[in-house]
Design an enzyme around this catalytic site. Structure first.
Site, PDB file in Angstrom:
ATOM      1  N   SER A  10     -32.652 -19.260 -11.646  1.00  0.00           N
ATOM      2  CA  SER A  10     -31.213 -19.131 -11.268  1.00  0.00           C
ATOM      3  C   SER A  10     -31.417 -19.633  -9.882  1.00  0.00           C
ATOM      4  O   SER A  10     -31.854 -19.062  -8.800  1.00  0.00           O
ATOM      5  CB  SER A  10     -30.833 -17.709 -11.471  1.00  0.00           C
ATOM      6  OG  SER A  10     -29.517 -17.877 -10.530  1.00  0.00           O
ATOM      7  N   HIS A  35     -30.995 -22.833 -14.121  1.00  0.00           N
ATOM      8  CA  HIS A  35     -29.632 -22.072 -14.506  1.00  0.00           C
ATOM      9  C   HIS A  35     -28.799 -22.048 -13.306  1.00  0.00           C
ATOM     10  O   HIS A  35     -28.960 -21.430 -12.178  1.00  0.00           O
ATOM     11  CB  HIS A  35     -30.298 -20.473 -14.654  1.00  0.00           C
ATOM     12  CG  HIS A  35     -29.243 -19.399 -15.142  1.00  0.00           C
ATOM     13  ND1 HIS A  35     -28.867 -19.370 -16.382  1.00  0.00           N
ATOM     14  CD2 HIS A  35     -28.646 -18.537 -14.517  1.00  0.00           C
ATOM     15  CE1 HIS A  35     -27.937 -18.219 -16.526  1.00  0.00           C
ATOM     16  NE2 HIS A  35     -27.863 -17.939 -15.601  1.00  0.00           N
ATOM     17  N   ASP A  37     -25.537 -20.473 -11.863  1.00  0.00           N
ATOM     18  CA  ASP A  37     -24.471 -19.263 -11.895  1.00  0.00           C
ATOM     19  C   ASP A  37     -23.363 -19.455 -11.009  1.00  0.00           C
ATOM     20  O   ASP A  37     -23.133 -19.400  -9.928  1.00  0.00           O
ATOM     21  CB  ASP A  37     -25.081 -18.065 -11.365  1.00  0.00           C
ATOM     22  CG  ASP A  37     -26.237 -17.444 -12.232  1.00  0.00           C
ATOM     23  OD1 ASP A  37     -27.436 -16.982 -11.764  1.00  0.00           O
ATOM     24  OD2 ASP A  37     -25.898 -17.020 -13.556  1.00  0.00           O
ATOM     25  N   MET A  39     -19.418 -18.245 -10.118  1.00  0.00           N
ATOM     26  CA  MET A  39     -18.863 -17.063 -10.070  1.00  0.00           C
ATOM     27  C   MET A  39     -17.392 -17.213  -9.301  1.00  0.00           C
ATOM     28  O   MET A  39     -17.408 -18.000  -8.429  1.00  0.00           O
ATOM     29  CB  MET A  39     -19.582 -16.129  -9.243  1.00  0.00           C
ATOM     30  CG  MET A  39     -21.076 -15.967  -9.793  1.00  0.00           C
ATOM     31  SD  MET A  39     -21.961 -14.590  -8.979  1.00  0.00           S
ATOM     32  CE  MET A  39     -23.449 -14.320  -9.912  1.00  0.00           C
ATOM     33  N   HIS A  68     -23.930 -20.872 -16.289  1.00  0.00           N
ATOM     34  CA  HIS A  68     -23.490 -19.676 -16.915  1.00  0.00           C
ATOM     35  C   HIS A  68     -22.324 -19.643 -16.165  1.00  0.00           C
ATOM     36  O   HIS A  68     -21.975 -19.419 -14.830  1.00  0.00           O
ATOM     37  CB  HIS A  68     -24.662 -18.644 -16.406  1.00  0.00           C
ATOM     38  CG  HIS A  68     -24.225 -17.322 -16.442  1.00  0.00           C
ATOM     39  ND1 HIS A  68     -24.992 -16.254 -16.062  1.00  0.00           N
ATOM     40  CD2 HIS A  68     -23.183 -16.559 -17.392  1.00  0.00           C
ATOM     41  CE1 HIS A  68     -24.414 -14.879 -16.273  1.00  0.00           C
ATOM     42  NE2 HIS A  68     -23.262 -15.212 -17.255  1.00  0.00           N
ATOM     43  N   MET A  70     -19.397 -17.406 -14.948  1.00  0.00           N
ATOM     44  CA  MET A  70     -18.885 -15.962 -14.835  1.00  0.00           C
ATOM     45  C   MET A  70     -17.408 -16.031 -14.164  1.00  0.00           C
ATOM     46  O   MET A  70     -17.177 -15.681 -13.117  1.00  0.00           O
ATOM     47  CB  MET A  70     -19.736 -15.098 -14.110  1.00  0.00           C
ATOM     48  CG  MET A  70     -21.121 -14.695 -14.702  1.00  0.00           C
ATOM     49  SD  MET A  70     -22.374 -14.349 -13.648  1.00  0.00           S
ATOM     50  CE  MET A  70     -22.847 -15.936 -13.189  1.00  0.00           C
ATOM     51  N   MET A 139     -26.860 -10.226 -20.711  1.00  0.00           N
ATOM     52  CA  MET A 139     -27.273  -9.628 -19.441  1.00  0.00           C
ATOM     53  C   MET A 139     -27.733  -8.515 -19.427  1.00  0.00           C
ATOM     54  O   MET A 139     -27.147  -7.339 -20.159  1.00  0.00           O
ATOM     55  CB  MET A 139     -25.582  -9.545 -18.780  1.00  0.00           C
ATOM     56  CG  MET A 139     -24.914 -10.862 -18.603  1.00  0.00           C
ATOM     57  SD  MET A 139     -25.635 -12.161 -17.768  1.00  0.00           S
ATOM     58  CE  MET A 139     -25.921 -11.340 -16.046  1.00  0.00           C
ATOM     59  N   ASP A 175     -30.918 -12.253 -18.920  1.00  0.00           N
ATOM     60  CA  ASP A 175     -30.562 -12.957 -17.511  1.00  0.00           C
ATOM     61  C   ASP A 175     -30.308 -11.573 -16.776  1.00  0.00           C
ATOM     62  O   ASP A 175     -29.240 -10.765 -16.997  1.00  0.00           O
ATOM     63  CB  ASP A 175     -29.451 -13.771 -17.550  1.00  0.00           C
ATOM     64  CG  ASP A 175     -28.802 -13.953 -16.208  1.00  0.00           C
ATOM     65  OD1 ASP A 175     -27.641 -14.983 -16.281  1.00  0.00           O
ATOM     66  OD2 ASP A 175     -29.537 -13.763 -15.047  1.00  0.00           O
ATOM     67  N   GLY A 176     -31.147 -11.238 -15.663  1.00  0.00           N
ATOM     68  CA  GLY A 176     -30.889 -10.388 -14.727  1.00  0.00           C
ATOM     69  C   GLY A 176     -32.103  -9.331 -14.575  1.00  0.00           C
ATOM     70  O   GLY A 176     -32.314  -8.517 -15.370  1.00  0.00           O
ATOM     71  N   GLY A 197     -34.227 -15.289 -11.141  1.00  0.00           N
ATOM     72  CA  GLY A 197     -33.546 -16.011  -9.784  1.00  0.00           C
ATOM     73  C   GLY A 197     -34.609 -15.343  -8.566  1.00  0.00           C
ATOM     74  O   GLY A 197     -35.572 -16.078  -8.253  1.00  0.00           O
TER      75      GLY A 197
HETATM   76  C1  DX5 Z   1     -26.044 -12.512 -12.020  1.00  0.00           C
HETATM   77  C2  DX5 Z   1     -26.647 -13.798 -12.568  1.00  0.00           C
HETATM   78  C3  DX5 Z   1     -28.136 -13.796 -12.778  1.00  0.00           C
HETATM   79  C4  DX5 Z   1     -28.735 -13.670 -11.588  1.00  0.00           C
HETATM   80  C5  DX5 Z   1     -30.110 -13.479 -11.746  1.00  0.00           C
HETATM   81  O1  DX5 Z   1     -24.572 -12.201 -12.249  1.00  0.00           O
HETATM   82  O2  DX5 Z   1     -26.024 -14.227 -13.817  1.00  0.00           O
HETATM   83  O3  DX5 Z   1     -28.632 -15.346 -13.456  1.00  0.00           O
HETATM   84  O4  DX5 Z   1     -28.674 -14.689 -10.606  1.00  0.00           O
HETATM   85  O5  DX5 Z   1     -30.879 -13.170 -10.561  1.00  0.00           O
HETATM   86  P1  DX5 Z   1     -32.387 -12.103 -10.677  1.00  0.00           P
HETATM   87  O6  DX5 Z   1     -33.415 -12.762 -11.692  1.00  0.00           O
HETATM   88  O7  DX5 Z   1     -32.267 -11.912  -9.390  1.00  0.00           O
HETATM   89  O8  DX5 Z   1     -31.591 -10.740 -11.291  1.00  0.00           O
HETATM   90 ZN    ZN Z   2     -26.788 -16.039 -14.750  1.00  0.00          ZN
END
Ligand code: DX5
Ligand code: ZN
Length: 226
Positions: A10, A35, A37, A39, A68, A70, A139, A175-176, A197
Site C-alpha cells: 500500500s 495498492h 488507498d 481516502m 481501494h 474509502m 479489512m 488489508d490492514g 503498507g
Molecule cells: C487502511 C488501508 C490499508 C493500510 C495498510 O485504511 O486500507 O491499506 O494502508 O497499512 P498497514 O499494512 O500498515 O496496516
Molecule cells: Zn487499503
C-alpha cells in the site's frame, strides 16, 4: 486450485514527497500489485489522494493498480479512477445503498470490480453480489490509517468468505496490519492476496522493501502449508 499468492504494497505508507520513485522501488523490489488507498476524510477520518495522483504515477510501472476507494458517495468518481489508470476498483459495501449498481458500473468501465467490508460488517452483505465481483477485500483494521494492529476476529470472516467463493474465480484480499506474523494466519484462513503498507515500507530503501516483501511472501506461502 488456489491462486498464486499476490503481495500488494500500500503506497499510503510510502514517502509522499518521492511517490513516483517509491512506486519504482516497490516494483523493482518484487511487488505484484500496487495498492492505492484513496481516502476522502468523510467515509474515513483521513484524506490521502485522488485520481490525479494515481494518474501521475501510472507511467512508473506496468504492475496492476489495485485501487481501494474509502470514499462515499463513490459512483460519481468511478470513471475518473478508471481513466487515471486503475486496473481493479474496490468499493466499500458500506459506502452507499446501491452496491450492485456500483459493481456493474466498474465492470462497465472495463475494470475488475472489488468489494470490501469493514471489520464490523458481516460477510452476509456479499451474498447477492458474488457474481458481480473479481475480488473481495476483508479489512483487518478499521479503515483510514496505516500502521494499525491486526484485528484477529476477522480470521473467521476470511474463512467464511473463502467458503462463499466456492469455485468462483474471485481473489480474496486482506488489508490492514498484515506483516510476517499475520500473513501466514490470513493465508491459512483462505486469503490469496495480501496488502501490506508499513510492513513493506519499513526501512525506506529498495533493498529493505525487497527483504520485507520476500519475508511476507515466505510467511504467506508457509500459511498455504498449514
Ligand atoms: C487502511 C488501508 C490499508 C493500510 C495498510 O485504511 O486500507 O491499506 O494502508 O497499512 P498497514 O499494512 O500498515 O496496516
Ligand atoms: Zn487499503
Amino acid at each position: 486450485m488456489p491462486k498464486p499468492i499476490v503481495i500488494a504494497p500500500s503506497i499510503l505508507s510510502a514517502d509522499f514527497a518521492r511517490l513516483g520513485d517509491e512506486v519504482n522501488s516497490i516494483d523493482a523490489a518484487g511487488a505484484d500489485w500496487i495498492h492505492c488507498d484513496v481516502m476522502d476524510g468523510h467515509f474515513v477520518p483521513n484524506i490521502s489522494f485522488g485520481p490525479d495522483v494515481i494518474k501521475a504515477v501510472r507511467s512508473r510501472t506496468t504492475k496492476i493498480f489495485d485501487v481501494h476507494l474509502m470514499i462515499a458517495p463513490v459512483d460519481q468518481y468511478l470513471e475518473a479512477f478508471a481513466k487515471a489508470g486503475a486496473d481493479i476498483i474496490t468499493v466499500h459495501a458500506e459506502a452507499g445503498p446501491h452496491l450492485d449498481r456500483s459493481l456493474q458500473a466498474i465492470r462497465g468501465l472495463g475494470k475488475k470490480a472489488g468489494v470490501t467490508i469493514c471489520p464490523a460488517t458481516s460477510e452476509q452483505v456479499l451474498l447477492h453480489v458474488l457474481d458481480r465481483v473479481d475480488l473481495i477485500l476483508v479489512m483487518t483494521v478499521n479503515p483510514g490509517f496505516g500502521g494499525q494492529s491486526f484485528i484477529r476476529s476477522q480470521l473467521d470472516k476470511i474463512r467464511c468468505i473463502r467458503g462463499m467463493i466456492g469455485e468462483r474465480s474471485i481473489r480474496l484480499e486482506v488489508d490492514g496490519g498484515v506483516n510476517v506474523e499475520t500473513a501466514a494466519q490470513v493465508v491459512a484462513a483462505g486469503a490469496d492476496t495480501i496488502v501490506a503498507g508499513s510492513a513493506v515500507f519499513r526501512g525506506g530503501t529498495e533493498e529493505a522493501y525487497r527483504a520485507n516483501i520476500s519475508a511476507i511472501r515466505g510467511a504467506a506461502e508457509a500459511g498455504r502449508r498449514c
